[in-house]
Enzyme design. Structure first.
Site, mmCIF file in Angstrom:
data_model
loop_
_atom_site.group_PDB
_atom_site.id
_atom_site.type_symbol
_atom_site.label_atom_id
_atom_site.label_comp_id
_atom_site.label_asym_id
_atom_site.label_seq_id
_atom_site.Cartn_x
_atom_site.Cartn_y
_atom_site.Cartn_z
ATOM 1 N N SER A 90 0.803 -1.549 -0.068
ATOM 2 C CA SER A 90 -0.206 -0.099 -0.177
ATOM 3 C C SER A 90 0.883 0.843 -0.152
ATOM 4 C CB SER A 90 -0.773 0.189 1.384
ATOM 5 O OG SER A 90 -0.296 -0.067 2.018
ATOM 6 N N ASN B 70 -1.930 -2.766 13.105
ATOM 7 C CA ASN B 70 -3.484 -2.383 13.422
ATOM 8 C C ASN B 70 -3.438 -0.938 14.263
ATOM 9 O OD1 ASN B 70 -2.983 -4.756 11.960
ATOM 10 N ND2 ASN B 70 -4.475 -5.881 13.872
ATOM 11 N N THR C 19 -39.274 27.569 -8.650
ATOM 12 C CA THR C 19 -39.575 26.527 -8.708
ATOM 13 C C THR C 19 -39.710 25.539 -9.688
ATOM 14 O OG1 THR C 19 -41.772 26.974 -8.392
ATOM 15 C CG2 THR C 19 -40.003 27.278 -6.049
ATOM 16 N N HIS C 20 -39.026 24.274 -9.355
ATOM 17 C CA HIS C 20 -39.200 23.680 -10.739
ATOM 18 C C HIS C 20 -38.508 24.535 -12.421
ATOM 19 C CE1 HIS C 20 -42.241 21.438 -8.819
ATOM 20 N NE2 HIS C 20 -43.179 22.322 -8.004
ATOM 21 N N SER D 89 -12.797 26.212 -26.900
ATOM 22 C CA SER D 89 -13.470 25.082 -27.112
ATOM 23 C C SER D 89 -12.154 24.747 -28.235
ATOM 24 C CB SER D 89 -14.721 25.423 -28.455
ATOM 25 O OG SER D 89 -14.782 24.337 -29.163
ATOM 26 N N ASN E 206 -16.071 28.416 -22.465
ATOM 27 C CA ASN E 206 -17.305 27.253 -21.673
ATOM 28 C C ASN E 206 -16.994 26.654 -19.954
ATOM 29 O OD1 ASN E 206 -18.016 26.235 -24.215
ATOM 30 N ND2 ASN E 206 -16.376 24.599 -24.159
ATOM 31 N N GLU F 251 -18.265 22.906 -13.990
ATOM 32 C CA GLU F 251 -18.291 21.429 -14.700
ATOM 33 C C GLU F 251 -17.752 20.209 -13.586
ATOM 34 O OE1 GLU F 251 -20.150 22.844 -19.192
ATOM 35 O OE2 GLU F 251 -18.149 22.458 -18.518
ATOM 36 N N TYR G 244 -9.614 -6.084 13.128
ATOM 37 C CA TYR G 244 -8.674 -5.656 11.477
ATOM 38 C C TYR G 244 -8.979 -7.338 10.628
ATOM 39 C CZ TYR G 244 -5.122 -4.198 8.173
ATOM 40 O OH TYR G 244 -3.937 -3.902 7.477
ATOM 41 N N GLN H 97 -6.740 -1.952 4.806
ATOM 42 C CA GLN H 97 -6.811 -1.180 3.287
ATOM 43 C C GLN H 97 -6.715 -0.379 2.552
ATOM 44 O OE1 GLN H 97 -2.113 -3.196 3.409
ATOM 45 N NE2 GLN H 97 -2.569 -2.722 1.455
ATOM 46 N N LYS I 100 -8.461 3.915 2.535
ATOM 47 C CA LYS I 100 -7.165 5.262 2.317
ATOM 48 C C LYS I 100 -7.913 5.159 1.241
ATOM 49 C CE LYS I 100 -3.839 3.065 5.733
ATOM 50 N NZ LYS I 100 -4.985 2.336 4.961
HETATM 51 N N1 ARG Z 1 -0.903 -1.726 5.406
HETATM 52 C C1 ARG Z 1 -1.706 -1.719 6.087
HETATM 53 C C2 ARG Z 1 -3.201 -0.620 6.068
HETATM 54 O O1 ARG Z 1 -3.213 0.033 5.833
HETATM 55 C C3 ARG Z 1 -1.670 -1.824 7.604
HETATM 56 C C4 ARG Z 1 -1.929 -2.425 8.691
HETATM 57 C C5 ARG Z 1 -1.801 -3.497 8.681
HETATM 58 N N2 ARG Z 1 -1.659 -4.339 9.368
HETATM 59 C C6 ARG Z 1 -1.243 -6.116 9.461
HETATM 60 N N3 ARG Z 1 -2.469 -6.874 10.390
HETATM 61 N N4 ARG Z 1 -1.259 -6.592 8.318
HETATM 62 O O2 ARG Z 1 -4.300 -1.685 6.813
#
Ligand code: ARG
Length: 475
Positions: A37, A124, A169-170, A291, A299, A304, A331, A336, A339
């Site tokens: 990640s 975690n 309205t509308h 354009s 534009n 938009e 967990y 993961q 994010k």
């Molecule tokens: N990269 C993991 C996440 O974003 C970190 C936590 C990892 N924990 C685990 N038990 N593998 O969630």
């Protein structure tokens, strides 16, 4: 293809890092890439280091690790931070995530003592600490940007409080309103968003570290100490909840979705109003595109895109809710996936709020076009019905009489030769609505006054808008 895959498989080397003990083989390369990640969570590096610094200071204070080791780790972390900021070192894409990266960078600086940092901690609770720190920081920034937008809207409402346009309205002309009144409606939407983010902040402001993997730790930690050092106002009260809870991220994305929805409605009106069909306003050149083929085109791309990006944030909200919906405690690696929707929402809302606030001051309204549209006699129908009511006619009867007159003679049916009623001017109509929250000048000025004291109470002064206030008003 098959041979490529075979080649990848043969590239296994002896496991290192956290795989060293339990695993005989290193990760399959395809899986390593899938599992990593770092390309996403690298943006948490500051929070990760801040969390580790607070953690190691606590470990020292509680005598969980020797003071000497703690000091080496602390100094090492500070150097890692500096080196990263100065670009002397970078985060390695071959190391799974930001946590492993920072730990590894520390090991390179201080050697094996780095391994003591992870005492009484798990990734975690570490990852959720980083995320909470990050969301707290972003909430504060977005709220500041929202205050700036509120400031810009208030100025614009002040500048346009005398302009009268049809309210709709509308999307059908309904009754005349002041433009300042219309803009103050948006002020209230964004003010609620600002408040909503403040509420979300309260729930985000909880320190999860100490939960370790899921059940807590056998070491005599001081969680309050860590919370205080990192600026949290409380510590989480259940380790299992703490490591599996992402409500704060969902809530942030929801709040961002609401902001985007409000921005999108405003953007949509600006798109309509700037079309030749309406001709109510001209958008600043600096926020429009041309354009590639039609030379005459200008534009409203900024508006938009705001409208378009709103969909992304809604999608992010659905994505994170769906990720969470069937996860057993505590967990799971699914987490993961929290994010990307979070970070994408942060980026989208940050840029969209800024763009709207930058564009608004330079929008030029056309008071004549607006007044001409508001002078459509049919907009007086409600006021004329009200007049009949004042002479004792029940409202429903008055409503039918006006409706029938318009059906038979169009708006001519109201004046001479029809109901023979004096048709009030748009100005008279807006001024007749003087109650709190109405569109009369006094009421709009009241709303602006409240807005100004709200902004003052929240310590808002914006250099940018002070500059733009100094410019000649274009309307
Ligand atoms: N990269 C993991 C996440 O974003 C970190 C936590 C990892 N924990 C685990 N038990 N593998 O969630």
């Amino acid at each position: 293809m098959a041979t490529d895959r075979k080649k990848e498989k043969t590239q296994h080397v002896k496991p290192t890092g956290i795989r060293k003990g339990r695993f005989a083989k290193d990760m399959d390369q395809l899986f390593a890439k899938y599992n990593a990640s770092i390309s996403v969570d690298k943006r948490l590096y500051e929070e990760d280091i801040a969390g580790s610094l607070a953690h190691v200071r606590m470990l020292r204070k509680q005598e969980i690790i020797p003071a000497r080791d703690a000091r080496i780790i602390e100094k090492g972390l500070q150097e890692v931070k500096r080196d990263l900021e100065e670009g002397k070192i970078g985060l390695r894409e071959d190391l799974e995530d930001v946590h492993i990266n920072i730990e590894e960078a520390l090991r390179e600086k201080v050697g094996d003592v780095a391994g003591k940092l992870h005492t009484a901690r798990s990734r975690n609770d570490q990852v959720v600490l980083d995320l909470r720190l990050y969301v707290k920081k972003k909430i504060a920034l977005v709220r500041k940007d929202l205050l700036n937008l509120l400031y810009v809207l208030t100025d614009k409402a002040e500048d346009t409080k005398r302009i009268i346009l049809p309210g709709y309205t509308h999307l059908q002309r309904a009754q005349p309103v002041r433009l300042g009144h219309h803009l103050m409606a948006y002020f209230l939407m964004f003010r609620r968003d600002w408040e909503r983010l403040g509420d979300a902040l309260k729930r985000c402001d909880e320190m999860p570290l100490g939960s370790a993997a899921l059940a807590g730790t056998t070491f005599p930690i001081d969680r309050e100490h860590v919370a205080k050092e990192l600026g949290f106002s409380s510590v989480s009260s259940n380790t299992m909840d703490a490591v599996s809870d992402r409500d704060f991220a969902v809530e942030f994305i929801f709040c961002a979705g609401m902001v985007m929805m409000h921005l999108s409605r405003l953007a949509e009106e600006l798109i309509l109003w700037s079309s030749s069909e309406f001709g109510y306003c001209r958008l600043p050149d600096s926020f429009c595109s041309g354009s590639s083929i039609m030379p005459q085109k200008k534009n409203p791309d900024a508006c938009e895109l705001i409208r378009g990006k709103t969909g992304r944030v809604y999608g992010n909200l659905m994505a994170i809710l769906t990720t969470l919906k069937a996860l057993p405690l505590t967990y799971n690696k699914d987490l993961q996936e929290d994010k990307e929707p979070l970070f994408d929402s942060v980026d989208t809302i940050e840029s969209s709020v800024k763009i709207m606030a930058a564009m608004l001051p330079d929008i030029e309204f056309d008071p004549e076009r607006m007044l001409a549209a508001a002078s459509d006699r049919s907009l007086a129908a409600t006021d004329l019905a009200d007049r009949l009511v004042r002479s004792g006619v029940p409202f429903r009867d008055a409503h039918s009489r006006l409706g029938a007159a318009i059906r038979e003679g169009g708006t001519n049916g109201l004046g001479e030769g029809g109901l023979e009623m004096h048709i009030p001017s748009p100005e008279e109509m807006v001024e007749a609505r003087r109650h709190r929250g109405g569109t009369a000048l006094r009421s709009v000025e009241d709303q602006i006054g409240h807005a100004r004291s709200f902004l003052k109470d929240n310590g808002f002064v914006s250099a940018a808008t002070r500059r733009s206030k100094g410019r000649q008003s274009k309307i």
